[in-house]
Scaffold this active site. Structure first.
Site, PDB file in Angstrom:
ATOM      1  CG  ASP A 300      -0.843  -5.681   8.227  1.00 55.81           C
ATOM      2  OD1 ASP A 300      -0.359  -6.478   7.407  1.00 55.81           O
ATOM      3  OD2 ASP A 300      -2.035  -5.701   8.585  1.00 55.81           O
ATOM      4  CG  ASP A 301      -0.019  -0.505   9.787  1.00 49.85           C
ATOM      5  OD1 ASP A 301      -0.787  -1.067   8.988  1.00 49.85           O
ATOM      6  OD2 ASP A 301      -0.393  -0.036  10.877  1.00 49.85           O
ATOM      7  CG  HIS A 350      -2.282  -2.391   5.101  1.00 49.37           C
ATOM      8  ND1 HIS A 350      -3.315  -3.257   5.368  1.00 49.37           N
ATOM      9  CD2 HIS A 350      -1.963  -1.820   6.297  1.00 49.37           C
ATOM     10  CE1 HIS A 350      -3.601  -3.221   6.655  1.00 49.37           C
ATOM     11  NE2 HIS A 350      -2.803  -2.351   7.241  1.00 49.37           N
ATOM     12  CG  HIS A 354      -3.579   2.276   7.844  1.00 49.39           C
ATOM     13  ND1 HIS A 354      -3.914   2.424   9.168  1.00 49.39           N
ATOM     14  CD2 HIS A 354      -3.336   0.956   7.680  1.00 49.39           C
ATOM     15  CE1 HIS A 354      -3.873   1.250   9.781  1.00 49.39           C
ATOM     16  NE2 HIS A 354      -3.529   0.338   8.900  1.00 49.39           N
ATOM     17  CG  HIS A 445       1.329  -4.134  12.966  1.00 48.54           C
ATOM     18  ND1 HIS A 445       0.652  -5.165  13.581  1.00 48.54           N
ATOM     19  CD2 HIS A 445       0.400  -3.419  12.272  1.00 48.54           C
ATOM     20  CE1 HIS A 445      -0.637  -5.080  13.282  1.00 48.54           C
ATOM     21  NE2 HIS A 445      -0.813  -4.034  12.491  1.00 48.54           N
TER      22      HIS A 445
END
Length: 500
Positions: A300-301, A350, A354, A445
């Site tokens: 993620d991210d 995603h 965010h 991540h």
């Protein structure tokens, strides 16, 4: 009550979560003795014919990020549907309570509970992944004997979502049954829920608990519940709740004994409301039963300056993965997004910025996040994403409904390394390797929020150990779409449903 008077916690620990690490007797003052171990927690869910919504509730409870022991207890309260079977199939402990009424069901669940902390929620309620951990943190504060927090009506019109949140945030002293927790010793000391009250028993319990310690209102301890009672019987519900609140404020006890039975009075209207919610929201994919030793690594991210190192390791190990990227990061590092796709990995959405999706936002704002993120991914890679994961995993059915309407498969996880806390590489690897099972979706991540240099080196360093150890155990690595396809084949159909 002295320590010698208190009943000790059972030595066999929590059935759903392994042995309890420490038994803590009730002290003679309002604050329990503390130990180095995290307290054990029992989550009690009273259930009366909730087969349409129970799976979502239990999946959210099973995805808790809590290092201590916790168990989930479903109390089948004179159920005539498949609710008990659903809970048992998900590995959840089921207690039967034939006397109909939420207060009797909750009392029965607490009587069977083995935790030092008792938490309660409802079958039509979804809790965020940090719910149990935050409860334990709140109850560790000096003098606190119970904690509660606000709620959002996730399956209701925008005006009702806002109205419910405003009312919940105005609460300054009462426990809310769908979102409360209490030390077991304190619950026993005041005599527990009063069986004379089915409506307002939570508020009345809080009144008695406030006499031996502090009842904490944590505005950040938020849950997502159903507004179906308002949707099918608005004015009667408003009247009963309002009178109950004023009665508690003035006299310390509820006025009405029970709720209006909306199932008996409005069966077709209620079925329509619940079916609408399930059809348009459903659960996020967390794990897939596929009958094979496979796992899916997800990141993620990103993209960030650490994504290239992650891709290098995956290439060298011959491992595919799935990357849930932030649109704003893709705009700044489009070459890394292109590399993700060109090297055979899956790319997912995603959101664009965010931001927090647990706030009450308009459908228009949520759609804008989805649209901008998808446009950024498409512009950089030529790929239109079909997978979507909400920021921080704090999803709610309003968001999932919108994602599904726009063609996305919501994806959560079943194994979290919690690498955003920046533990050592050894701890990250251990957290993954201890919990990985066939069909697991593993959360890691390669970035953090929209930072380009987020200090994720420990995650990078943990990857070779994770990959090589799982290979030694006989596991293969697949992308999330490949995992879903294996699930379809195992089920003998062309739909891969979520598996808690």
């Amino acid at each position: 009550m002295s320590p010698s008077d208190a009943a000790p916690s059972p030595s066999d620990g929590l059935s759903a979560c392994g042995p309890a690490k420490n038994s803590r007797p009730a002290p003679s003052i309002a604050q329990p003795q503390q130990s180095a171990d995290l307290p054990s927690v029992s989550v009690v869910v009273p259930v009366y014919n909730e087969e349409l919504v129970l799976q979502d509730c239990l999946q959210a409870l099973q995805a808790q990020l809590y290092d201590g022991d916790y168990e989930i207890i479903v109390v089948a309260n004179a159920c005539t549907d498949s609710s008990p079977e659903i809970a048992r199939a998900m590995g959840v402990r089921v207690v039967e309570e034939p006397q109909k009424g939420v207060v009797f069901a909750t009392r029965a669940g607490i009587a069977a509970a083995r935790g030092e902390i008792i938490a309660c929620t409802d079958a039509d309620t979804l809790v965020p992944p940090n719910w149990v951990a935050r409860i334990a943190q709140d109850l560790a504060k000096p003098g606190v004997v119970a904690v509660t927090g606000p709620f959002v009506y996730h399956d209701s019109p925008f005006w009702l979502r806002w109205g419910g949140l405003i009312v919940a945030n105005l609460n300054y002293k009462f426990l809310i049954g769908m979102n409360l927790a209490v030390w077991r010793w304190a619950y026993d000391q005041v005599g527990g829920f009063d069986p004379r009250y089915n409506l307002g028993a939570d508020g009345e319990l809080g009144v008695r608990l406030s006499k031996i310690g502090k009842v904490l209102i944590d505005r950040r301890l938020k849950v997502y519940s159903s507004g179906r009672r308002y949707m099918v019987d608005f004015w009667r519900t408003i009247y009963r709740y309002a009178v109950t609140i004023f009665s508690l404020m003035l006299f310390g006890k509820p006025y009405f004994y029970d709720f209006s039975d909306i199932r008996a009075r409005f069966p077709s209207r209620l079925f329509k409301q619940e079916s609408y919610r399930i059809w348009f929201s459903g659960a996020a994919l967390r794990q897939v039963r596929c009958g094979q030793p496979v796992v899916a690594l997800t990141f993620d991210d990103g993209p960030s300056h650490y994504t290239a190192q992650v891709l290098d390791i995956l290439r060298d190990e011959g491992v595919p993965a799935s990357f849930f990227v932030i649109g704003r990061n893709v705009e700044r590092l489009p070459e890394l997004a292109r590399r993700i796709v060109s090297e055979g990995h899956a790319i997912g959405h995603h959101t664009y910025s965010h931001g927090s999706w647990t706030r009450i936002e308009s459908d228009r704002q949520l759609r804008r996040e989805l649209d901008l993120g998808a446009q950024a991914i498409k512009a950089a890679t030529g790929v239109t994403p079909t997978l979507m994961r909400p920021p921080r995993g704090l999803w709610n059915p309003v968001m999932i409904a919108l994602a599904r309407q726009q063609g996305y498969q919501p994806v959560a996880w079943s194994v979290a390394a919690r690498d955003w806390q920046r533990p050592s590489a050894e701890i990250i690897a251990d957290r993954v390797l201890r919990k990985a099972v066939p069909g697991s979706i593993i959360l890691l991540h390669d970035g953090q929020d929209t930072q380009l240099d987020p200090s994720m080196q420990n995650t990078v360093d943990s990857l070779p150990t994770i990959i090589r150890t799982l290979k030694q155990r006989g596991y293969r690595f697949v992308t999330v779409p490949q995992l879903m396809q294996l699930g379809r084949l195992a089920q003998g159909d062309d739909t891969a449903g979520p598996d808690g």
